[in-house]
Design a protein around this motif. Structure first.
Motif, PDB file in Angstrom:
ATOM      1  N   GLY A   8      -6.873  -5.975   3.378  1.00  0.00           N
ATOM      2  CA  GLY A   8      -5.810  -6.301   3.165  1.00  0.00           C
ATOM      3  C   GLY A   8      -4.625  -6.784   4.203  1.00  0.00           C
TER       4      GLY A   8
ATOM      5  N   LEU B 280       2.478   1.724  -3.592  1.00  0.00           N
ATOM      6  CA  LEU B 280       1.216   2.620  -4.673  1.00  0.00           C
ATOM      7  C   LEU B 280       1.362   3.240  -4.252  1.00  0.00           C
TER       8      LEU B 280
ATOM      9  N   ALA C 208      -7.540   3.245 -10.897  1.00  0.00           N
ATOM     10  CA  ALA C 208      -6.472   1.571 -10.417  1.00  0.00           C
ATOM     11  C   ALA C 208      -6.016   1.510  -9.374  1.00  0.00           C
ATOM     12  N   LEU C 209      -4.662   2.654  -9.752  1.00  0.00           N
ATOM     13  CA  LEU C 209      -3.996   1.973  -8.704  1.00  0.00           C
ATOM     14  C   LEU C 209      -4.205   2.905  -6.820  1.00  0.00           C
TER      15      LEU C 209
ATOM     16  N   SER D 191       0.452  -1.303  -0.193  1.00  0.00           N
ATOM     17  CA  SER D 191       0.291   0.321  -0.167  1.00  0.00           C
ATOM     18  C   SER D 191       1.004   1.377  -0.040  1.00  0.00           C
TER      19      SER D 191
ATOM     20  N   LEU E  30      -7.045   2.543  -6.098  1.00  0.00           N
ATOM     21  CA  LEU E  30      -7.767   1.390  -5.254  1.00  0.00           C
ATOM     22  C   LEU E  30      -7.304   0.463  -5.103  1.00  0.00           C
ATOM     23  N   LEU E  31      -6.034  -0.364  -5.700  1.00  0.00           N
ATOM     24  CA  LEU E  31      -5.265  -1.262  -5.055  1.00  0.00           C
ATOM     25  C   LEU E  31      -4.151  -0.836  -3.720  1.00  0.00           C
ATOM     26  N   ALA E  32      -4.108   0.871  -3.487  1.00  0.00           N
ATOM     27  CA  ALA E  32      -3.540   1.348  -2.522  1.00  0.00           C
ATOM     28  C   ALA E  32      -4.875   0.959  -1.524  1.00  0.00           C
TER      29      ALA E  32
ATOM     30  N   ALA F  36      -7.235  -0.648  -1.690  1.00  0.00           N
ATOM     31  CA  ALA F  36      -7.191  -2.003  -1.072  1.00  0.00           C
ATOM     32  C   ALA F  36      -6.557  -3.357   0.002  1.00  0.00           C
ATOM     33  N   THR F  37      -4.932  -2.785  -0.667  1.00  0.00           N
ATOM     34  CA  THR F  37      -4.075  -3.495   0.502  1.00  0.00           C
ATOM     35  C   THR F  37      -3.589  -2.605   2.241  1.00  0.00           C
TER      36      THR F  37
END
Length: 237
Positions: free
Chosen positions: A156, A126, A144-145, A123, A147-149, A151-152
């Motif tokens: 996550g 990202l 997208a980046l 996270s 959301l990934l940051a 979520a993790t």
């Protein structure tokens, strides 16, 4: 003429167990770095908080462009926080084994701590990427980046953090290694952390994340200071 007698061999001293770094201090360092990763960017950006990935995409892109340096700083601090968290998990797992815990709790604590550390590191990295001007020149990849940051660093990180707490709290309760109230509080926080996985499916459950995260970090500090180094023979029997 006889040869002089060899000097007597030095007496062997019993081997002292290596306790490693203090887990309570490691938890304080990890928590401090994590909080700094939230507060320092907030101060540098004049009070503009890290945007939600579920908000307006244009507003999020504008925030990252205007506050690129604070975003990179927060990401770097969260990545740094993952290191003492991983060391904490390894130290506490080794201590539980040394205290005679042979149940899966010690291994669960290690696995949960390493997974939580890896998610927090991802996270942070990202978020650091989101603060790069070259990346922000490609608006299509930013959501997208983002959301990934989220979520993790959200479920996550929090869900395996609950495994770390549970892996300490269960043997702490059953073997009497921790005060009962603290152990039960850890089990409640661990349950909330596991339930926070559903925040990925329902945004209304997102409040579980900060409760489990900050409650779990505070619990790890307390457990780090109260978990004993040795186990009395009477208790072991």
């Amino acid at each position: 003429m006889s040869a002089p007698a060899a000097p007597p061999a030095p007496a062997r001293t019993p081997h002292e167990p290596q306790h490693g770094p203090h887990p309570g201090i490691l938890a304080i360092v990890a928590t401090g770095l994590f909080l700094a990763g939230l507060l320092v960017p907030l101060a540098l950006s004049g009070g503009s908080a890290f945007p939600s990935p579920f908000g307006d995409t244009a507003a999020s892109l504008a925030h990252f462009r205007e506050h690129a340096a604070p975003t990179r700083t927060g990401g770097a601090l969260h990545f740094a926080a993952s290191v003492p968290l991983a060391i904490y998990a390894a130290t506490v797992s080794a201590r539980l084994h040394r205290l005679g815990i042979r149940a899966p709790g010690a291994t669960i604590a290690l696995a949960g701590g390493l997974l939580a550390s890896a998610a927090l590191a991802a996270s942070g990295l990202l978020a650091w990427v989101l603060g790069q001007s070259d990346v922000l020149e490609h608006p299509g990849v930013v959501p997208a980046l983002h959301l990934l940051a989220f979520a993790t660093g959200g479920a996550g990180h929090v869900v395996p953090l609950g495994l770390l707490v549970a892996g300490i709290a269960v043997p702490g309760l059953l073997a009497g290694l921790l005060p009962r109230r603290l152990a039960w509080a850890g089990l409640v926080l661990a349950a909330l952390a596991e339930l926070s996985v559903f925040s990925l499916l329902a945004e209304a459950l997102s409040p579980l994340l900060p409760v489990a995260r900050f409650g779990g970090l505070a619990w790890l500090i307390a457990a780090g200071f109260l978990l004993p180094r040795t186990r009395p023979r009477t208790r072991r029997a």
